[in-house]
Write a protein that holds these residues in place. Structure first.
Motif, short mmCIF file in Angstrom:
data_model
loop_
_atom_site.label_atom_id
_atom_site.label_comp_id
_atom_site.label_asym_id
_atom_site.label_seq_id
_atom_site.Cartn_x
_atom_site.Cartn_y
_atom_site.Cartn_z
N GLY A 62 0.80 -1.22 0.00
CA GLY A 62 0.00 0.00 0.00
C GLY A 62 0.83 1.27 0.00
N ALA A 63 2.01 1.22 -0.62
CA ALA A 63 2.90 2.39 -0.61
C ALA A 63 2.65 3.33 -1.78
CB ALA A 63 4.36 1.92 -0.65
N TRP A 64 1.76 2.94 -2.71
CA TRP A 64 1.56 3.73 -3.92
C TRP A 64 0.09 4.03 -4.15
CZ3 TRP A 64 6.03 5.31 -6.01
CH2 TRP A 64 7.18 4.58 -5.70
N SER A 65 -0.18 5.16 -4.76
CA SER A 65 -1.55 5.56 -5.09
C SER A 65 -1.60 6.04 -6.53
CB SER A 65 -2.03 6.69 -4.18
OG SER A 65 -3.30 7.17 -4.57
N LYS A 66 -2.76 5.88 -7.16
CA LYS A 66 -2.96 6.42 -8.50
C LYS A 66 -3.80 7.69 -8.47
CE LYS A 66 -2.70 4.65 -12.22
NZ LYS A 66 -3.03 4.14 -13.59
N TYR A 297 1.97 7.47 -7.34
CA TYR A 297 2.55 8.45 -6.43
C TYR A 297 2.91 7.78 -5.12
CZ TYR A 297 -0.10 11.02 -9.88
OH TYR A 297 -0.63 11.45 -11.07
N ALA A 298 4.10 8.04 -4.64
CA ALA A 298 4.55 7.46 -3.38
C ALA A 298 3.77 8.06 -2.22
CB ALA A 298 6.04 7.71 -3.20
N LEU A 299 3.27 7.21 -1.32
CA LEU A 299 2.55 7.68 -0.13
C LEU A 299 3.50 7.89 1.05
CD1 LEU A 299 -0.65 5.43 -0.33
CD2 LEU A 299 -0.37 7.81 -1.06
N LEU A 304 13.57 2.65 -4.16
CA LEU A 304 13.28 2.04 -5.46
C LEU A 304 14.53 2.21 -6.32
CD1 LEU A 304 10.73 0.65 -6.69
CD2 LEU A 304 10.29 2.80 -7.89
N GLY A 305 15.09 1.10 -6.74
CA GLY A 305 16.35 1.17 -7.48
C GLY A 305 17.43 1.78 -6.61
N ASN A 306 18.15 2.75 -7.14
CA ASN A 306 19.23 3.40 -6.41
C ASN A 306 18.79 4.69 -5.71
OD1 ASN A 306 21.06 1.43 -7.34
ND2 ASN A 306 21.39 2.56 -9.25
N TYR A 307 17.47 4.92 -5.64
CA TYR A 307 16.97 6.19 -5.13
C TYR A 307 15.92 5.96 -4.05
CZ TYR A 307 19.20 8.12 -9.29
OH TYR A 307 20.10 8.47 -10.26
N THR A 308 15.71 7.01 -3.27
CA THR A 308 14.60 7.03 -2.33
C THR A 308 13.55 7.99 -2.88
OG1 THR A 308 16.01 6.57 -0.42
CG2 THR A 308 13.87 7.58 0.02
N ILE A 309 12.37 7.48 -3.13
CA ILE A 309 11.29 8.29 -3.70
C ILE A 309 10.56 8.98 -2.56
CG2 ILE A 309 9.31 8.28 -5.25
CD1 ILE A 309 11.93 7.19 -6.47
N ALA A 310 10.43 10.30 -2.64
CA ALA A 310 9.78 11.09 -1.58
C ALA A 310 8.26 10.99 -1.70
CB ALA A 310 10.22 12.53 -1.67
N PRO A 311 7.54 11.14 -0.58
CA PRO A 311 6.08 11.13 -0.63
C PRO A 311 5.56 12.18 -1.62
CG PRO A 311 6.84 11.06 1.64
CD PRO A 311 8.05 11.31 0.80
N GLY A 312 4.61 11.79 -2.45
CA GLY A 312 4.03 12.71 -3.41
C GLY A 312 4.76 12.78 -4.74
N ASP A 313 5.90 12.09 -4.86
CA ASP A 313 6.63 12.07 -6.13
C ASP A 313 5.97 11.10 -7.10
OD1 ASP A 313 8.46 13.92 -5.35
OD2 ASP A 313 10.20 12.60 -5.45
N PRO A 314 5.92 11.47 -8.40
CA PRO A 314 5.33 10.57 -9.40
C PRO A 314 6.38 9.63 -9.98
CG PRO A 314 5.80 12.69 -10.41
CD PRO A 314 6.24 12.80 -8.96
N VAL A 315 5.96 8.39 -10.24
CA VAL A 315 6.78 7.44 -10.98
C VAL A 315 5.99 7.03 -12.22
CG1 VAL A 315 7.96 6.59 -8.92
CG2 VAL A 315 5.97 5.37 -9.79
#
Length: 452
Positions: A62-66, A297-299, A304-315
């Motif tokens: 549940g770490a991601w939202s659309k 969007y990260a909640l 992920l991979g070599n990075y840390t995705i911040a809350p609210g960032d789009p992938v």
């Protein structure tokens, strides 16, 4: 770490349009399975690793939202109002929802699509026979110019065929359905007319929904209303916008399969009914029409991979790049008769494609009829020089020029011994839809015929 416009390189370049695989390979070497890119002026994370794409799609933690309201830059007003892709994300149907509301709408879709995706259901049988008839009608327009000639199969066959299917399933007239699908292409391609196209699409679907609520029929909108009686006209219109998108996927898949068959004599020789389905699956693996998916969007902070995705960032998840990931592609036996079904062309997890059987069947019938009616289909350009539509999401041909020769067999020929072409090639047990010569669609198609 969040990508900044100053450091994130543009994704949609001429190199990407010409050969996205090379761009994926270069990005993978520099950044690993996740890369910071600039998407038409907006920074996003571009996910290329198979395991990473699958993990986000499955969303088990549940770490991601659309939901677009989870997009921090959008909520803070940092996305330009004229950003070309904004209309796509403002559709706000079940594609861009999560949780209970999303599950309820998917149950309605499952129920509404079931008659069309069941070979044993009368609706499914009628649809398959109608696809055969529509395919033969389109080939018949080509035949009016003679038994041999040149054609653009994208414009004259692959795109109109799903349009006719959309007309039938939605209950639009041919001319109205043509307008709807053309506007969907404008929206998907994120061109200058995208915003106006979305407004017209929404109005058309709202009008259709109101008509079906007042007088239900034997069609998809009526099935959706029956499955979810409390659905509002606004919700219904936004949900119906998903069907032309699915069928645009099928049109692209038809083109990609034709290229595979025309460029590979061994594939053409093996086109039995089972081989068609296998070829469709192989092409979905090698060249998925939906190359990149709309944002998640990260909640919370997510590694992920070599990075840390911040809350609210789009992938943006790249299915095409994931299929090229050496960790995935290197484990596939490409010489096997049956290719893997573990590819992601139809998605995975809570947002996987519910219309997979429908799109696959339309594609298989379209390919079968084309190569049954034509004894020769030769690409007019080398496969690596075919022109592609510029789009951040679809990998679809702009045109598919071929040289063809019609087979001498009659239109309604009997299957060869041992051949099982799919839908019975018999008259459809429903009234034939009138297709007058002055119809805008048919006039357009006849206008595309090249002189002999």
């Amino acid at each position: 770490m969040t990508p900044a416009p100053a450091t994130a390189e543009p994704l949609l370049t001429r190199d990407y349009d010409a050969n996205p695989a090379q761009v994926h390979e270069r990005l993978r070497k520099v950044y690993g399975p996740v890369a910071p890119v600039d998407l038409l002026g907006v920074p996003v994370w571009f996910v290329m690793g198979y395991e990473e794409v699958l993990r986000v799609l499955q969303n088990s933690g549940g770490a991601w939202s659309k939901r677009v309201d989870r997009w921090k830059a959008h909520a803070e007003g940092r996305i330009p109002a004229d950003w070309p892709l904004l209309p796509v994300f403002q559709v706000n149907n079940s594609t861009f929802q999560d949780g209970a509301a999303h599950n309820e709408l998917r149950r309605a879709w499952t129920s509404a699509l079931a008659p069309y995706q069941d070979h044993g259901h009368p609706q499914g049988q009628r649809l398959e026979k109608a696809v055969v008839r529509h395919a033969d009608d389109l080939i018949g327009v080509l035949a009016e110019g003679g038994a041999t000639g040149w054609a653009d199969l994208a414009a004259q066959y692959a795109r109109p065929l799903p349009l006719m299917v959309a007309d039938r399933m939605l209950g639009f007239t041919a001319a109205r359905g043509e307008d709807v699908v053309m506007d969907l292409w404008r929206m998907i391609d994120a061109g200058p007319e995208a915003a106006a196209a979305f407004e017209r699409l929404y109005a058309a679907m709202t009008e259709l929904g109101a008509a079906k609520r007042a007088a239900p029929g034997d069609d998809l909108p009526s099935y959706l209303i029956a499955a979810k009686p409390d659905i509002t006209l606004d919700e219904l219109a936004r949900e119906l916008l998903m069907l032309p998108g699915l069928l645009d996927f099928a049109a692209s898949l038809v083109c990609n399969v034709v290229v595979e068959v025309a460029a590979n004599p061994d594939v053409r020789e093996s086109l039995s009914a089972g081989a068609i389905d296998e070829t469709v699956n192989r092409v979905a693996l090698l060249n998925p029409p939906m190359a990149n998916l709309t944002f998640r969007y990260a909640l919370t902070e997510v590694k992920l991979g070599n990075y840390t995705i911040a809350p609210g960032d789009p992938v943006m998840l790249s299915v095409a790049a994931a299929h090229q990931d050496p960790r995935f592609a290197g484990a596939i036996d490409w010489h096997a008769i049956r290719t893997t079904r573990a590819h992601l062309a139809w998605g995975a997890g809570p947002h996987n494609c519910l219309g997979q059987l429908l799109a696959t069947r339309i594609t298989a019938i379209a390919v079968h009829r084309l190569f049954k009616r034509m004894s020769k289909v030769k690409l007019a350009l080398p496969a690596d020089q075919l022109p592609w539509r510029p789009s951040p999401f679809m990998r679809a041909l702009r045109s598919l020029p071929i040289q063809y020769e019609l087979a001498p067999e009659p239109l309604r020929s009997a299957p060869a011994e041992g051949e099982t072409p799919g839908p019975e090639e018999a008259p459809v047990d429903e009234p034939v839809v009138e297709r007058p010569a002055r119809s805008p669609l048919w006039a357009f198609l006849r206008g595309l015929r090249r002189p002999r």
